[in-house]
Design a protein around this motif. Structure first.
Motif, PDB file in Angstrom:
ATOM      1  N   LEU A  27      22.431 -31.537   4.764  1.00  0.00           N
ATOM      2  CA  LEU A  27      21.359 -31.777   5.737  1.00  0.00           C
ATOM      3  C   LEU A  27      21.525 -33.155   6.380  1.00  0.00           C
ATOM      4  O   LEU A  27      21.353 -33.319   7.592  1.00  0.00           O
ATOM      5  CB  LEU A  27      19.988 -31.695   5.052  1.00  0.00           C
ATOM      6  N   ALA A  28      21.877 -34.142   5.575  1.00  0.00           N
ATOM      7  CA  ALA A  28      22.041 -35.503   6.089  1.00  0.00           C
ATOM      8  C   ALA A  28      23.210 -35.567   7.075  1.00  0.00           C
ATOM      9  O   ALA A  28      23.118 -36.209   8.124  1.00  0.00           O
ATOM     10  CB  ALA A  28      22.247 -36.484   4.934  1.00  0.00           C
ATOM     11  N   GLN A  29      24.310 -34.883   6.731  1.00  0.00           N
ATOM     12  CA  GLN A  29      25.463 -34.856   7.643  1.00  0.00           C
ATOM     13  C   GLN A  29      25.040 -34.255   8.976  1.00  0.00           C
ATOM     14  O   GLN A  29      25.459 -34.693  10.044  1.00  0.00           O
ATOM     15  CB  GLN A  29      26.620 -34.010   7.063  1.00  0.00           C
ATOM     16  N   HIS A  30      24.214 -33.230   8.915  1.00  0.00           N
ATOM     17  CA  HIS A  30      23.809 -32.526  10.124  1.00  0.00           C
ATOM     18  C   HIS A  30      22.806 -33.333  10.941  1.00  0.00           C
ATOM     19  O   HIS A  30      22.942 -33.447  12.151  1.00  0.00           O
ATOM     20  CB  HIS A  30      23.220 -31.168   9.729  1.00  0.00           C
ATOM     21  N   TRP A  31      21.779 -33.878  10.277  1.00  0.00           N
ATOM     22  CA  TRP A  31      20.658 -34.466  10.999  1.00  0.00           C
ATOM     23  C   TRP A  31      20.688 -35.977  11.116  1.00  0.00           C
ATOM     24  O   TRP A  31      20.055 -36.544  12.002  1.00  0.00           O
ATOM     25  CB  TRP A  31      19.336 -34.090  10.309  1.00  0.00           C
ATOM     26  N   CYS A  32      21.319 -36.661  10.211  1.00  0.00           N
ATOM     27  CA  CYS A  32      21.146 -38.118  10.130  1.00  0.00           C
ATOM     28  C   CYS A  32      22.398 -38.902  10.482  1.00  0.00           C
ATOM     29  O   CYS A  32      22.313 -40.092  10.781  1.00  0.00           O
ATOM     30  CB  CYS A  32      20.685 -38.518   8.723  1.00  0.00           C
ATOM     31  N   ALA A  33      23.591 -38.250  10.446  1.00  0.00           N
ATOM     32  CA  ALA A  33      24.849 -38.986  10.560  1.00  0.00           C
ATOM     33  C   ALA A  33      25.086 -39.553  11.962  1.00  0.00           C
ATOM     34  O   ALA A  33      25.914 -40.443  12.127  1.00  0.00           O
ATOM     35  CB  ALA A  33      26.016 -38.093  10.137  1.00  0.00           C
ATOM     36  N   ALA A  34      24.367 -39.066  12.970  1.00  0.00           N
ATOM     37  CA  ALA A  34      24.545 -39.617  14.316  1.00  0.00           C
ATOM     38  C   ALA A  34      24.116 -41.078  14.347  1.00  0.00           C
ATOM     39  O   ALA A  34      24.643 -41.867  15.127  1.00  0.00           O
ATOM     40  CB  ALA A  34      23.751 -38.809  15.336  1.00  0.00           C
ATOM     41  N   CYS A  35      23.179 -41.453  13.526  1.00  0.00           N
ATOM     42  CA  CYS A  35      22.649 -42.822  13.532  1.00  0.00           C
ATOM     43  C   CYS A  35      22.930 -43.570  12.235  1.00  0.00           C
ATOM     44  O   CYS A  35      23.187 -44.764  12.260  1.00  0.00           O
ATOM     45  CB  CYS A  35      21.145 -42.804  13.755  1.00  0.00           C
ATOM     46  N   HIS A  36      22.849 -42.895  11.119  1.00  0.00           N
ATOM     47  CA  HIS A  36      23.009 -43.552   9.812  1.00  0.00           C
ATOM     48  C   HIS A  36      24.395 -43.287   9.236  1.00  0.00           C
ATOM     49  O   HIS A  36      24.949 -42.217   9.449  1.00  0.00           O
ATOM     50  CB  HIS A  36      22.005 -42.987   8.798  1.00  0.00           C
ATOM     51  N   LEU A  37      24.899 -44.254   8.469  1.00  0.00           N
ATOM     52  CA  LEU A  37      26.052 -43.988   7.612  1.00  0.00           C
ATOM     53  C   LEU A  37      25.500 -43.221   6.420  1.00  0.00           C
ATOM     54  O   LEU A  37      24.822 -43.795   5.568  1.00  0.00           O
ATOM     55  CB  LEU A  37      26.673 -45.297   7.110  1.00  0.00           C
ATOM     56  N   LYS A  76      14.095 -42.856  17.537  1.00  0.00           N
ATOM     57  CA  LYS A  76      14.169 -41.799  18.556  1.00  0.00           C
ATOM     58  C   LYS A  76      14.820 -40.574  17.941  1.00  0.00           C
ATOM     59  O   LYS A  76      15.696 -39.946  18.496  1.00  0.00           O
ATOM     60  CB  LYS A  76      14.964 -42.293  19.768  1.00  0.00           C
ATOM     61  N   MET A  77      14.382 -40.276  16.761  1.00  0.00           N
ATOM     62  CA  MET A  77      14.927 -39.137  16.052  1.00  0.00           C
ATOM     63  C   MET A  77      14.505 -37.842  16.720  1.00  0.00           C
ATOM     64  O   MET A  77      13.382 -37.732  17.186  1.00  0.00           O
ATOM     65  CB  MET A  77      14.369 -39.115  14.623  1.00  0.00           C
ATOM     66  N   PRO A  78      15.408 -36.868  16.726  1.00  0.00           N
ATOM     67  CA  PRO A  78      14.977 -35.552  17.184  1.00  0.00           C
ATOM     68  C   PRO A  78      13.919 -35.030  16.214  1.00  0.00           C
ATOM     69  O   PRO A  78      13.901 -35.427  15.051  1.00  0.00           O
ATOM     70  CB  PRO A  78      16.252 -34.715  17.096  1.00  0.00           C
ATOM     71  N   ASP A  79      13.029 -34.197  16.684  1.00  0.00           N
ATOM     72  CA  ASP A  79      12.036 -33.622  15.780  1.00  0.00           C
ATOM     73  C   ASP A  79      12.762 -32.610  14.896  1.00  0.00           C
ATOM     74  O   ASP A  79      13.188 -31.557  15.343  1.00  0.00           O
ATOM     75  CB  ASP A  79      10.925 -32.940  16.589  1.00  0.00           C
ATOM     76  N   MET A  80      12.918 -32.966  13.625  1.00  0.00           N
ATOM     77  CA  MET A  80      13.820 -32.182  12.779  1.00  0.00           C
ATOM     78  C   MET A  80      13.131 -31.028  12.069  1.00  0.00           C
ATOM     79  O   MET A  80      13.776 -30.141  11.555  1.00  0.00           O
ATOM     80  CB  MET A  80      14.476 -33.113  11.755  1.00  0.00           C
ATOM     81  N   HIS A  81      11.813 -31.067  12.030  1.00  0.00           N
ATOM     82  CA  HIS A  81      11.078 -30.015  11.334  1.00  0.00           C
ATOM     83  C   HIS A  81      11.652 -29.730   9.952  1.00  0.00           C
ATOM     84  O   HIS A  81      11.901 -28.587   9.597  1.00  0.00           O
ATOM     85  CB  HIS A  81      11.086 -28.715  12.151  1.00  0.00           C
ATOM     86  N   SER A  83      11.626 -29.086   6.127  1.00  0.00           N
ATOM     87  CA  SER A  83      10.633 -28.592   5.175  1.00  0.00           C
ATOM     88  C   SER A  83      10.493 -29.607   4.042  1.00  0.00           C
ATOM     89  O   SER A  83      11.338 -30.487   3.865  1.00  0.00           O
ATOM     90  CB  SER A  83      11.069 -27.242   4.610  1.00  0.00           C
ATOM     91  N   ARG A  84       9.427 -29.489   3.263  1.00  0.00           N
ATOM     92  CA  ARG A  84       9.252 -30.406   2.140  1.00  0.00           C
ATOM     93  C   ARG A  84      10.438 -30.314   1.193  1.00  0.00           C
ATOM     94  O   ARG A  84      10.867 -31.302   0.615  1.00  0.00           O
ATOM     95  CB  ARG A  84       7.960 -30.074   1.389  1.00  0.00           C
ATOM     96  N   ASN A  85      10.968 -29.108   1.049  1.00  0.00           N
ATOM     97  CA  ASN A  85      12.102 -28.952   0.142  1.00  0.00           C
ATOM     98  C   ASN A  85      13.368 -29.609   0.698  1.00  0.00           C
ATOM     99  O   ASN A  85      14.137 -30.231  -0.030  1.00  0.00           O
ATOM    100  CB  ASN A  85      12.391 -27.470  -0.123  1.00  0.00           C
ATOM    101  N   GLU A  86      13.559 -29.476   2.024  1.00  0.00           N
ATOM    102  CA  GLU A  86      14.728 -30.117   2.632  1.00  0.00           C
ATOM    103  C   GLU A  86      14.614 -31.634   2.499  1.00  0.00           C
ATOM    104  O   GLU A  86      15.601 -32.326   2.237  1.00  0.00           O
ATOM    105  CB  GLU A  86      14.845 -29.697   4.098  1.00  0.00           C
ATOM    106  N   ILE A  87      13.401 -32.159   2.707  1.00  0.00           N
ATOM    107  CA  ILE A  87      13.187 -33.595   2.548  1.00  0.00           C
ATOM    108  C   ILE A  87      13.505 -34.014   1.116  1.00  0.00           C
ATOM    109  O   ILE A  87      14.203 -34.995   0.880  1.00  0.00           O
ATOM    110  CB  ILE A  87      11.739 -33.976   2.942  1.00  0.00           C
ATOM    111  N   ALA A  88      13.030 -33.239   0.158  1.00  0.00           N
ATOM    112  CA  ALA A  88      13.295 -33.559  -1.253  1.00  0.00           C
ATOM    113  C   ALA A  88      14.799 -33.539  -1.534  1.00  0.00           C
ATOM    114  O   ALA A  88      15.311 -34.371  -2.286  1.00  0.00           O
ATOM    115  CB  ALA A  88      12.554 -32.586  -2.163  1.00  0.00           C
ATOM    116  N   ASP A  89      15.525 -32.589  -0.916  1.00  0.00           N
ATOM    117  CA  ASP A  89      16.982 -32.527  -1.088  1.00  0.00           C
ATOM    118  C   ASP A  89      17.630 -33.804  -0.553  1.00  0.00           C
ATOM    119  O   ASP A  89      18.516 -34.380  -1.194  1.00  0.00           O
ATOM    120  CB  ASP A  89      17.561 -31.317  -0.336  1.00  0.00           C
ATOM    121  N   ILE A  90      17.190 -34.237   0.630  1.00  0.00           N
ATOM    122  CA  ILE A  90      17.765 -35.443   1.240  1.00  0.00           C
ATOM    123  C   ILE A  90      17.435 -36.669   0.391  1.00  0.00           C
ATOM    124  O   ILE A  90      18.291 -37.520   0.149  1.00  0.00           O
ATOM    125  CB  ILE A  90      17.253 -35.627   2.692  1.00  0.00           C
ATOM    126  N   VAL A  91      16.196 -36.739  -0.075  1.00  0.00           N
ATOM    127  CA  VAL A  91      15.789 -37.876  -0.923  1.00  0.00           C
ATOM    128  C   VAL A  91      16.633 -37.885  -2.205  1.00  0.00           C
ATOM    129  O   VAL A  91      17.097 -38.942  -2.649  1.00  0.00           O
ATOM    130  CB  VAL A  91      14.275 -37.812  -1.240  1.00  0.00           C
TER     131      VAL A  91
END
Ligand code: HEC
Length: 99
Positions: A27-37, A76-81, A83-91
């Motif tokens: 999920l992080a590779q997909h949603w966050c890697a454009a801005c974050h390492l 300026k993050m895209p609205d990623m929608h 889920s609580r479970n996806e957030i928990a996975d990323i955390v």
């Protein structure tokens, strides 16, 4: 650090399935890697944005505050929608990067 994040994560019963750091990485590779390492082998990201390793090692950011933070869009993050479970996975994934 991994244990710390696991212990401070939301109670397991609040989630349909336990957090999975491997899903979190995808999920992080997909949603966050454009801005974050997001991983130690990633070379390029936005230089003004904290890396996930530094987030993992930031004592002020706990699993709980990350969970809350990620429940609303930041910068300026895209609205990623996520889920609580996806957030928990990323955390859980971010937690696995800590020292
Ligand atoms: C469009 C670029 C962008 C994307 C995509 C993005 N971020 Fe961020 N992120 C930022 C910026 C810029 C900051 C620092 C400023 C701020 O907090 O608003 C930040 C800050 C953060 C922080 C807080 C760090 C701190 O010290 O408080 C966390 C945690 C975070 N991002 C996680 C994520 C996660 C997880 C994703 C993917 C689900 C993600 N970000 C996607 C740009 C982005």
């Amino acid at each position: 650090m991994v244990a710390f994040f696991a212990l401070t994560a939301l109670p397991a019963r609040a989630l349909p399935v336990p957090p999975d750091p491997e899903k979190g990485e995808a999920l992080a590779q997909h949603w966050c890697a454009a801005c974050h390492l997001v991983s130690p082998d990633q070379k390029n990201a936005n230089s003004d944005v904290p890396s996930f390793a530094s987030i993992a090692n930031n004592k002020k950011l706990t699993a709980k505050t990350l969970q809350v933070f990620l429940s609303t869009p930041h910068a300026k993050m895209p609205d990623m929608h996520l889920s609580r479970n996806e957030i928990a996975d990323i955390v859980a994934y971010i937690g696995s990067l800590g020292r």
